[in-house]
Design a protein around this motif. Structure first.
Motif, mmCIF file in Angstrom:
data_model
loop_
_atom_site.group_PDB
_atom_site.id
_atom_site.type_symbol
_atom_site.label_atom_id
_atom_site.label_comp_id
_atom_site.label_asym_id
_atom_site.label_seq_id
_atom_site.Cartn_x
_atom_site.Cartn_y
_atom_site.Cartn_z
ATOM 1 N N HIS A 1 -70.025 -43.075 32.730
ATOM 2 C CA HIS A 1 -70.508 -43.282 34.088
ATOM 3 C C HIS A 1 -69.339 -43.401 35.058
ATOM 4 C CE1 HIS A 1 -74.438 -45.175 32.303
ATOM 5 N NE2 HIS A 1 -74.284 -43.907 31.983
ATOM 6 N N SER A 2 -69.571 -43.024 36.282
ATOM 7 C CA SER A 2 -68.503 -43.002 37.290
ATOM 8 C C SER A 2 -67.911 -44.389 37.538
ATOM 9 C CB SER A 2 -69.035 -42.420 38.607
ATOM 10 O OG SER A 2 -70.141 -43.185 39.090
ATOM 11 N N GLU A 3 -68.718 -45.430 37.320
ATOM 12 C CA GLU A 3 -68.220 -46.798 37.581
ATOM 13 C C GLU A 3 -67.482 -47.398 36.381
ATOM 14 O OE1 GLU A 3 -72.527 -47.285 36.151
ATOM 15 O OE2 GLU A 3 -71.365 -45.913 37.420
ATOM 16 N N ASP A 4 -67.381 -46.678 35.277
ATOM 17 C CA ASP A 4 -66.686 -47.197 34.101
ATOM 18 C C ASP A 4 -65.204 -47.395 34.387
ATOM 19 O OD1 ASP A 4 -68.898 -47.306 32.476
ATOM 20 O OD2 ASP A 4 -68.602 -45.302 31.637
ATOM 21 N N PRO A 5 -64.588 -48.434 33.812
ATOM 22 C CA PRO A 5 -63.148 -48.658 34.017
ATOM 23 C C PRO A 5 -62.333 -47.558 33.358
ATOM 24 C CG PRO A 5 -63.993 -50.114 32.311
ATOM 25 C CD PRO A 5 -65.187 -49.441 32.920
ATOM 26 N N ASN A 6 -61.217 -47.223 33.951
ATOM 27 C CA ASN A 6 -60.365 -46.155 33.428
ATOM 28 C C ASN A 6 -59.411 -46.706 32.371
ATOM 29 O OD1 ASN A 6 -59.295 -43.576 33.201
ATOM 30 N ND2 ASN A 6 -57.740 -43.949 34.776
#
Length: 362
Positions: free
Chosen positions: A339-344
């Protein structure tokens, strides 16, 4: 070391090797590398055999022992990579110049073959390649305690206190007699291991980390709550953190080697492992490793040179250390579980796996 018990016969038949550490019962570096190569082949074969028999929904295989070669021989690995690049440019085969380089090349050729064997035998529907860290050349060795001592934040233990500490320990171990001052008992809940530097606990304001997991360096404030130190309140701790960071970041040596200090623990208050965190994190290049085993702030690693064969006396880290870059490679079908909000960072891995199996994946 294994479960269930029915796997015992398979492990014994395959002469399974769980791990290899220096010196690994070997006399030369090449022999040590070859032992790791053989162990990882045995591990790969056993993984394939058990996976075909059990048909698990999820399989995990780790080529961990290769890191032992990287920590020991990173200088030679670098030379091999440079040689391979040059040979490719010139359109010729790379020829190792030493027996150690020959062993390194053979190991990585076999490692590639091991990965291919797993994919051919098991044909996984999806896959992940994960590494929680990289490896880096170990070019400089540091000791934060030296900087702290030179700047008035750490005082080494004097002869009298050292004698009293040893006497107390001897009497306690030998006769069960405790003559220590129990009026102020350090909680010690902020340290996993005892610091290498013997410092005066009553007058020291801060001390450094050492041999840290993942090539991480930091500074602890010698506070009363965690270590029984002289720093009492949160205000004192924060003021001291800011003062140390300011002085550290103004130091010409630190500027030259691109080392900086920033507040760390207070950014994670009330989190699960907060009490184990240093108050200050030292941001630095991966090629500088803080071990605290030498009483010098920064020195060049004397082992960054062609390695000789005798393995006696060689200890980690030798010419390689853990790096800060993780590895995360995945099959394209898994992309929809990110998901786009996942931490990198590698927390994404856990979330991906959880979503995959929560989605009813086989």
């Amino acid at each position: 070391m294994f479960y269930p018990e029915k796997y015992e016969k398979v492990l014994e038949r395959n002469e399974y090797v769980f791990d290899v550490r220096l010196p690994g019962g070997t006399k030369t570096v090449s022999e040590f590398i070859k032992k790791i190569t053989a162990a990882e082949e045995c591990q790969k074969n056993t993984f394939i055999e058990l996976s075909l028999a059990e048909k698990p929904h999820f399989g995990f295989h780790c080529f961990r022992i290769t890191t032992e070669i990287q920590y020991l021989c990173r200088y030679e690995i670098n030379r091999c990579m440079e040689g391979l690049k040059k040979a490719k440019q010139e359109g010729v085969d790379f020829l190792p110049t030493t027996t150690v380089q020959e062993s390194i090349i053979r190991h990585y050729q076999k490692l590639d073959q091991h990965i291919e064997d797993i994919f051919k035998a098991l044909a996984p529907k999806n896959f992940l390649f994960i590494g929680d860290h990289s490896t880096s050349s170990f070019e400089y060795e540091g000791n934060a305690d030296v900087w702290l001592a030179n700047n008035g934040y750490l005082n080494k233990e004097g002869m009298y206190k050292a004698f009293k500490r040893r006497l107390t320990k001897f009497l306690s171990n030998k006769f069960g007699v405790n003559i220590a001052n129990t009026a102020k008992t350090p909680a010690k809940k902020g340290l996993i291991r005892r610091p290498i530097t013997r410092f005066d606990a009553d007058t020291t304001k801060a001390f450094g980390t050492f041999y840290d997991t993942g090539n991480f360096a930091g500074i602890f404030i010698n506070d009363e709550a965690r270590f029984g130190g002289a720093i009492n309140s949160e205000n004192e701790i924060n003021e001291l953190v800011d003062k140390i960071c300011q002085e550290f970041n103004s130091d010409e040596t630190n500027i030259k080697y691109q080392i900086s200090a920033e507040p760390y623990k207070r950014n994670f208050l009330n989190t699960k492992f907060c009490e184990l965190m240093p108050d200050i994190k030292l941001q630095k290049p991966d090629n500088i490793y803080f071990s605290s085993r030498r009483w010098e702030y920064l020195i060049e690693n004397p082992y960054m040179k062609p390695i000789d064969e005798p393995i006696e006396g060689k200890k980690y880290p030798f010419t390689g250390a853990k790096g800060s870059d993780p590895l995360f490679v995945y099959s394209t079908e898994l992309d929809k579980f990110i998901h786009s909000e996942d931490p990198n960072d590698l927390r994404m891995t856990y979330r991906l796996i959880k979503r995959y199996f929560s989605n009813g994946a086989p």
